[in-house]
Motif scaffolding. Structure first.
Motif, short mmCIF file in Angstrom:
data_model
loop_
_atom_site.label_atom_id
_atom_site.label_comp_id
_atom_site.label_asym_id
_atom_site.label_seq_id
_atom_site.Cartn_x
_atom_site.Cartn_y
_atom_site.Cartn_z
N ILE A 104 0.85 -1.21 0.00
CA ILE A 104 0.00 0.00 0.00
C ILE A 104 0.88 1.25 0.00
O ILE A 104 1.82 1.35 0.79
N SER A 105 0.53 2.18 -0.88
CA SER A 105 1.32 3.42 -0.98
C SER A 105 0.47 4.62 -0.55
O SER A 105 -0.75 4.53 -0.49
N THR A 106 1.17 5.72 -0.32
CA THR A 106 0.51 6.94 0.14
C THR A 106 -0.66 7.31 -0.78
O THR A 106 -0.52 7.29 -2.00
N GLY A 107 -1.78 7.58 -0.15
CA GLY A 107 -2.96 8.04 -0.90
C GLY A 107 -3.86 6.91 -1.39
O GLY A 107 -4.99 7.16 -1.80
N GLN A 108 -3.38 5.69 -1.32
CA GLN A 108 -4.25 4.58 -1.77
C GLN A 108 -5.27 4.22 -0.68
O GLN A 108 -5.00 4.38 0.52
N GLU A 109 -6.41 3.74 -1.12
CA GLU A 109 -7.48 3.41 -0.16
C GLU A 109 -7.58 1.90 0.06
O GLU A 109 -7.41 1.11 -0.86
N VAL A 110 -7.88 1.56 1.31
CA VAL A 110 -8.09 0.16 1.67
C VAL A 110 -9.47 0.03 2.31
O VAL A 110 -9.77 0.73 3.29
N ILE A 111 -10.29 -0.81 1.74
CA ILE A 111 -11.65 -0.98 2.27
C ILE A 111 -11.63 -2.00 3.41
O ILE A 111 -11.06 -3.09 3.30
N ILE A 112 -12.26 -1.60 4.51
CA ILE A 112 -12.30 -2.42 5.72
C ILE A 112 -13.77 -2.55 6.11
O ILE A 112 -14.51 -1.56 6.08
N LEU A 113 -14.19 -3.75 6.47
CA LEU A 113 -15.60 -3.95 6.81
C LEU A 113 -15.79 -3.92 8.33
O LEU A 113 -15.13 -4.66 9.06
N ASP A 114 -16.67 -3.04 8.79
CA ASP A 114 -16.88 -2.86 10.23
C ASP A 114 -18.09 -3.66 10.73
O ASP A 114 -19.08 -3.74 10.01
N PRO A 115 -18.02 -4.22 11.94
CA PRO A 115 -16.96 -4.08 12.94
C PRO A 115 -15.70 -4.81 12.48
O PRO A 115 -15.79 -5.95 12.04
N SER A 116 -14.55 -4.15 12.65
CA SER A 116 -13.31 -4.73 12.14
C SER A 116 -12.29 -4.93 13.26
O SER A 116 -12.26 -4.17 14.24
N TYR A 117 -11.45 -5.93 13.05
CA TYR A 117 -10.39 -6.22 14.02
C TYR A 117 -9.48 -5.00 14.19
O TYR A 117 -9.17 -4.31 13.23
N ASP A 118 -9.01 -4.78 15.40
CA ASP A 118 -8.44 -3.47 15.73
C ASP A 118 -7.13 -3.11 15.05
O ASP A 118 -6.82 -1.93 14.91
N CYS A 119 -6.35 -4.09 14.59
CA CYS A 119 -5.05 -3.72 14.00
C CYS A 119 -5.16 -3.34 12.52
O CYS A 119 -4.18 -2.87 11.94
N TYR A 120 -6.32 -3.53 11.92
CA TYR A 120 -6.41 -3.26 10.47
C TYR A 120 -6.14 -1.79 10.15
O TYR A 120 -5.30 -1.47 9.33
N GLU A 121 -6.92 -0.93 10.78
CA GLU A 121 -6.83 0.49 10.42
C GLU A 121 -5.43 1.07 10.65
O GLU A 121 -4.87 1.71 9.75
N PRO A 122 -4.82 0.87 11.85
CA PRO A 122 -3.48 1.44 12.05
C PRO A 122 -2.45 0.94 11.04
O PRO A 122 -1.57 1.70 10.62
N SER A 123 -2.56 -0.32 10.62
CA SER A 123 -1.58 -0.84 9.65
C SER A 123 -1.69 -0.10 8.33
O SER A 123 -0.69 0.19 7.68
N VAL A 124 -2.93 0.21 7.93
CA VAL A 124 -3.15 0.94 6.68
C VAL A 124 -2.59 2.36 6.83
O VAL A 124 -1.86 2.85 5.96
N ILE A 125 -2.90 2.99 7.95
CA ILE A 125 -2.47 4.39 8.15
C ILE A 125 -0.94 4.48 8.17
O ILE A 125 -0.35 5.37 7.56
N LEU A 126 -0.29 3.54 8.85
CA LEU A 126 1.18 3.60 8.95
C LEU A 126 1.85 3.37 7.59
O LEU A 126 3.01 3.73 7.40
N ALA A 127 1.12 2.75 6.67
CA ALA A 127 1.66 2.57 5.31
C ALA A 127 1.37 3.79 4.44
O ALA A 127 1.73 3.80 3.26
N GLY A 128 0.68 4.78 5.00
CA GLY A 128 0.35 5.99 4.23
C GLY A 128 -0.98 5.86 3.51
O GLY A 128 -1.39 6.77 2.79
N GLY A 129 -1.65 4.74 3.69
CA GLY A 129 -2.93 4.52 3.02
C GLY A 129 -4.09 5.17 3.77
O GLY A 129 -3.93 5.66 4.90
N THR A 130 -5.24 5.16 3.13
CA THR A 130 -6.45 5.71 3.76
C THR A 130 -7.45 4.58 3.97
O THR A 130 -7.90 3.96 3.01
N PRO A 131 -7.80 4.31 5.23
CA PRO A 131 -8.80 3.27 5.47
C PRO A 131 -10.19 3.79 5.09
O PRO A 131 -10.53 4.92 5.42
#
Ligand code: PMP
Ligand code: GLN
Length: 375
Positions: A104-131
């Motif tokens: 995942i690169s800066t500015g790319q989006e990752v779709i996450i289905l809620d309720p979602s496991y807690d580590c998903y969103e931070p992993s996307v953010i730390l890669a520069g992606g947008t959850p």
């Protein structure tokens, strides 16, 4: 400046700590409280004095990779090339982080289905992606129309967790058909399929992304020894990905951890010769059924649990408190720790639901149910 301004201590740590402080029965954080198979602990004892304590190869101990490949083939009839399509990582949390850093690169989006496991969103953010977090339906089934509508030029990946934590729901073959159809329309989008509970399903057999030919070339699948062999503390999972993605994933793995625990790898490579992963569903189904039948006398309303070791329940008949306050009060006043479901929703939506972990011995489940029936 914080890279994760909205992140605090995880709900699992908070609730387990509260349970310990109050001597409560801990049905919050997901981990088994019964002994590990003696065959596995014997293997660990026997190999401890062998020369197996130095770095294993970067992607994994070759005999273990071979056996993982065989397990996948016997479960899903998919042939995975052990040297190019497999990687063992120090848990799913690290595996997911590694995948995001690699793909995942800066500015790319990752779709996450809620309720979602807690580590998903931070992993996307730390890669520069947008959850991009899309709520599941009220009953935790996916609304594929809504999910497809969230796809755009920027979408790089969708994360799916099947069986799902925290809901305990599973995807059926129509869901997989729909997912395949969407990903065919958006051919550049990758799928991260978190299948850590793949062997814990009940009435219906698990449908793995491994079984869908159109997904193979774009999908990273996570399997967990931690969940399958009751060894969450070993922090040990395997990833499957097509070679062109795995090359990139291994580049990150190489500099993030290089290789993972040698003793665990050798032990599991021997254990995989003796164990039948397909017995796990029946083992946990007995626990689910016992727990559900014990709670029949309570005022909780139990939602379906089709897989994983989680049971979600509504307390709407008991209290109108928010779920975090209710879960805390359950620990302090009734001696049972659970997980409030709102923490897994991007918008904090509170539907008066809590999650129980039933990966516990019979006595624990009985004692917990006795307390819960008094509420
Ligand atoms: N994904 C899901 C769905 C989980 O439930 C968990 C933890 N139980 C993880 C990932 C993280 O697993 P690990 O402990 O191996 O990092
Ligand atoms: N996956 C576990 C759960 O859902 C929690 C693991 C952790 O505490 N990080 O309960």
């Amino acid at each position: 400046m914080s890279k994760l301004p909205n992140v605090g201590t995880t709900i699992f740590t908070i609730m387990s700590k509260l349970a310990a402080e109050h001597g409560a029965i801990n049905l919050s954080q997901g981990f088994p409280n019964f002994p590990v198979d003696e065959q596995l602990t014997d293997i660990v004892k026997n190999i401890a004095s062998d020369s197996i304590h130095q770095y294993p190869p970067m992607a994994g101990f070759p005999p273990l990779l071979e056996k993982i490949s065989r397990t996948i083939e016997s479960s899903y009839q998919r042939k995975v090339e052990p040297t190019t399509e497999l990687l063992v990582t120090a848990g799913a949390t690290q595996g997911i982080y590694t995948v995001m850093q690699a793909l995942i690169s800066t500015g790319q989006e990752v779709i996450i289905l809620d309720p979602s496991y807690d580590c998903y969103e931070p992993s996307v953010i730390l890669a520069g992606g947008t959850p991009v977090r899309i709520p599941l339906n009220q009953d935790f089934t996916p609304n594929w129309g809504k999910i497809e509508a969230a796809f755009s030029e920027k979408t790089a990946m969708i994360m799916v967790n099947n069986p799902q934590n925290p809901s305990g729901r599973t995807l059926n073959s129509k869901d997989l058909d729909q997912l395949e159809a969407i990903l065919t329309k958006f051919p550049k989008v990758l799928l991260l399929s978190d299948e850590v509970y793949e062997y814990i399903t009940f009435e219906e057999k698990h449908i793995s992304a491994n079984t869908r030919k159109s997904l193979i070339d774009k999908t990273i699948i996570i399997s967990s020894f931690g969940k399958t062999f009751h060894i969450t503390g070993w922090k040990f999972v395997s990833l499957v990905a097509p070679e062109h993605l795995m090359i990139e994933i291994k580049k990150v793995h190489q500099y993030l951890v290089f290789s993972v625990n040698s003793l665990c790898q050798v032990a599991l490579s021997q254990y995989l010769d003796n164990v039948n992963v397909n017995e796990l569903g029946a083992f946990y189904q007995e626990k689910r059924d016992l727990f559900r039948s014990l709670l029949k006398e309570s005022r909780f309303e139990l939602l379906p649990s089709e897989g994983s070791y989680f049971q979600v329940a509504s307390y709407a008949n008991i209290s109108s408190e928010n779920d975090v306050d209710f879960a805390k009060r359950l620990v302090v006043e009734y001696g049972v720790a659970t997980i409030p479901m709102s923490v897994f929703n991007a918008d904090g939506r509170d539907n008066k639901l809590i999650r129980f972990c039933f990966a516990k011995d019979t006595e624990t489940l009985i004692q917990a149910a006795e307390k819960l029936c008094k509420i």
